[in-house]
Scaffold this motif. Sequence first.
Motif, PDB file in Angstrom:
ATOM      1  N   ILE A 110       0.866  -1.178   0.000  1.00  0.00           N
ATOM      2  CA  ILE A 110       0.000   0.000   0.000  1.00  0.00           C
ATOM      3  C   ILE A 110       0.900   1.225   0.000  1.00  0.00           C
ATOM      4  CG2 ILE A 110      -1.804   1.285   1.188  1.00  0.00           C
ATOM      5  CD1 ILE A 110      -2.771  -1.459   0.335  1.00  0.00           C
ATOM      6  N   SER A 111       0.870   1.991  -1.077  1.00  0.00           N
ATOM      7  CA  SER A 111       1.715   3.181  -1.191  1.00  0.00           C
ATOM      8  C   SER A 111       0.854   4.431  -1.292  1.00  0.00           C
ATOM      9  CB  SER A 111       2.610   3.092  -2.427  1.00  0.00           C
ATOM     10  OG  SER A 111       3.233   4.339  -2.695  1.00  0.00           O
ATOM     11  N   PRO A 117      -4.340  -0.898  -4.034  1.00  0.00           N
ATOM     12  CA  PRO A 117      -3.329  -1.777  -3.447  1.00  0.00           C
ATOM     13  C   PRO A 117      -2.581  -2.536  -4.538  1.00  0.00           C
ATOM     14  CG  PRO A 117      -5.542  -2.639  -3.057  1.00  0.00           C
ATOM     15  CD  PRO A 117      -5.712  -1.274  -3.638  1.00  0.00           C
ATOM     16  N   ILE A 118      -1.335  -2.846  -4.288  1.00  0.00           N
ATOM     17  CA  ILE A 118      -0.526  -3.625  -5.222  1.00  0.00           C
ATOM     18  C   ILE A 118      -0.505  -5.065  -4.705  1.00  0.00           C
ATOM     19  CG2 ILE A 118       1.768  -3.933  -6.228  1.00  0.00           C
ATOM     20  CD1 ILE A 118       2.205  -0.891  -5.636  1.00  0.00           C
ATOM     21  N   ASP A 165      -7.799  -6.583   2.576  1.00  0.00           N
ATOM     22  CA  ASP A 165      -8.242  -6.723   3.965  1.00  0.00           C
ATOM     23  C   ASP A 165      -7.081  -6.992   4.914  1.00  0.00           C
ATOM     24  OD1 ASP A 165     -10.883  -6.259   3.326  1.00  0.00           O
ATOM     25  OD2 ASP A 165     -11.370  -8.384   3.064  1.00  0.00           O
ATOM     26  N   ASP A 166      -5.986  -7.530   4.391  1.00  0.00           N
ATOM     27  CA  ASP A 166      -4.813  -7.772   5.239  1.00  0.00           C
ATOM     28  C   ASP A 166      -4.158  -6.467   5.673  1.00  0.00           C
ATOM     29  OD1 ASP A 166      -4.398 -10.753   5.352  1.00  0.00           O
ATOM     30  OD2 ASP A 166      -4.499 -10.487   3.183  1.00  0.00           O
ATOM     31  N   ALA A 167      -4.434  -5.381   4.942  1.00  0.00           N
ATOM     32  CA  ALA A 167      -3.887  -4.068   5.303  1.00  0.00           C
ATOM     33  C   ALA A 167      -4.860  -3.249   6.136  1.00  0.00           C
ATOM     34  CB  ALA A 167      -3.520  -3.292   4.038  1.00  0.00           C
ATOM     35  N   PRO A 323      -9.257   0.931  10.202  1.00  0.00           N
ATOM     36  CA  PRO A 323      -9.398   1.561   8.878  1.00  0.00           C
ATOM     37  C   PRO A 323     -10.398   0.829   8.004  1.00  0.00           C
ATOM     38  CG  PRO A 323      -7.365   0.294   8.984  1.00  0.00           C
ATOM     39  CD  PRO A 323      -7.965   0.242  10.356  1.00  0.00           C
ATOM     40  N   THR A 324     -11.045   1.575   7.133  1.00  0.00           N
ATOM     41  CA  THR A 324     -11.963   0.986   6.151  1.00  0.00           C
ATOM     42  C   THR A 324     -11.518   1.269   4.728  1.00  0.00           C
ATOM     43  OG1 THR A 324     -13.374   2.961   6.247  1.00  0.00           O
ATOM     44  CG2 THR A 324     -13.936   1.139   7.723  1.00  0.00           C
ATOM     45  N   LEU A 325     -10.582   2.222   4.563  1.00  0.00           N
ATOM     46  CA  LEU A 325     -10.053   2.586   3.245  1.00  0.00           C
ATOM     47  C   LEU A 325      -8.532   2.634   3.326  1.00  0.00           C
ATOM     48  CD1 LEU A 325     -12.446   5.600   2.545  1.00  0.00           C
ATOM     49  CD2 LEU A 325     -12.656   3.303   1.552  1.00  0.00           C
TER      50      LEU A 325
END
Length: 353
Positions: A110-111, A117-118, A165-167, A323-325
Amino acid sequence: MKHSPSGNHIMDAAAQELENTDPETLSSWILMQQREKAPDASGNLTMLLTAVAVGCKFVASAVRKAGLAGMLGLAGSENVQGEDQKKLDILANDVFINLLTKSKQCAVLISEENDDPIIIDQAHKGGYVVTFDPLDGSSNIDCGVSVGTIFGIYRLREGSEGTVDDALRPGKEMVAAGYCMYGSSCCLMITLGGGSDVSCFTLDPSLGEFILTTEKVECPAVGKIYSVNEGNAANWNAPTKEYVEECKFPENGKPKSLRYVGSMVADVHRTLLYGGSFLYPADAKSKHGKLRLLYEGNPMAMLVENAGGLAVSGTTPVLELQPTLIHERCPVFLGSQTDVQRILDLHHKHGVQ
């Protein structure tokens, strides 16, 4: 009459000489942490942190040579935040994405610079998520102010193949966090989560290695400095206004000094070392704050709390926010225990979340 050096002086000199010839590098420190805290670990986190360190060295070199290499100025595009991208922003982002992918330790990246997301391809997939701001404070690059890289690392959830979702998890679940500041010196501040100490490494250009310079960084319990953009004061809520007023016009003692760089890495670095408070509140214009939770708020909160400080979004610890976003924003108040506790008390007093 010239006196012979005492035994103690000789021993001190010998110890100093040994210290100078036996530096502890970041790589050796990471391996030592693994042996002491997780002797049965696979070493994957060690390899991932090594890739992060290489990225920091690359960006540090690019920042030093930016003017000569024509890397200053705008690149002619905007990132997902609507901010103009600097040439070095794009370079730093590409470097970290490539290094983290090739490390084969990541499943999701996540950048700040990427809208989405990548998801790493199967051939390079590993067991971690990395959230990062490749070049925080880049609007200051052209005038030579310190900038930096911020990162947080999560393990994939059990059974997951790597999804967004892992982030999207509270910061308290990170296994490592840190930042690298590119300024008069290049400093890498890192903590391995779980209440671990915060350690500071400084890049030795002659060796090309990060050397341990402070083994246990401790944020002072109270500080003499507050850090906030007072240009937004007209839009602040009541707790923020009252706190800053107390800093400037205390009932007892001397006023606190205002120091604000406008580069989060530089401002938080100073706060960690000297104490005090760093504020980036929500206001009438930015109702959810401006700092991004995943790759600014969470990593800095973990560093400050593991150094003995506090980090809250108002009445909630930053590390407990869900977080949701991936580019979600949040207010951030962090720093010395006493200072941030006062901010927390004022939010309760005024009934502001």
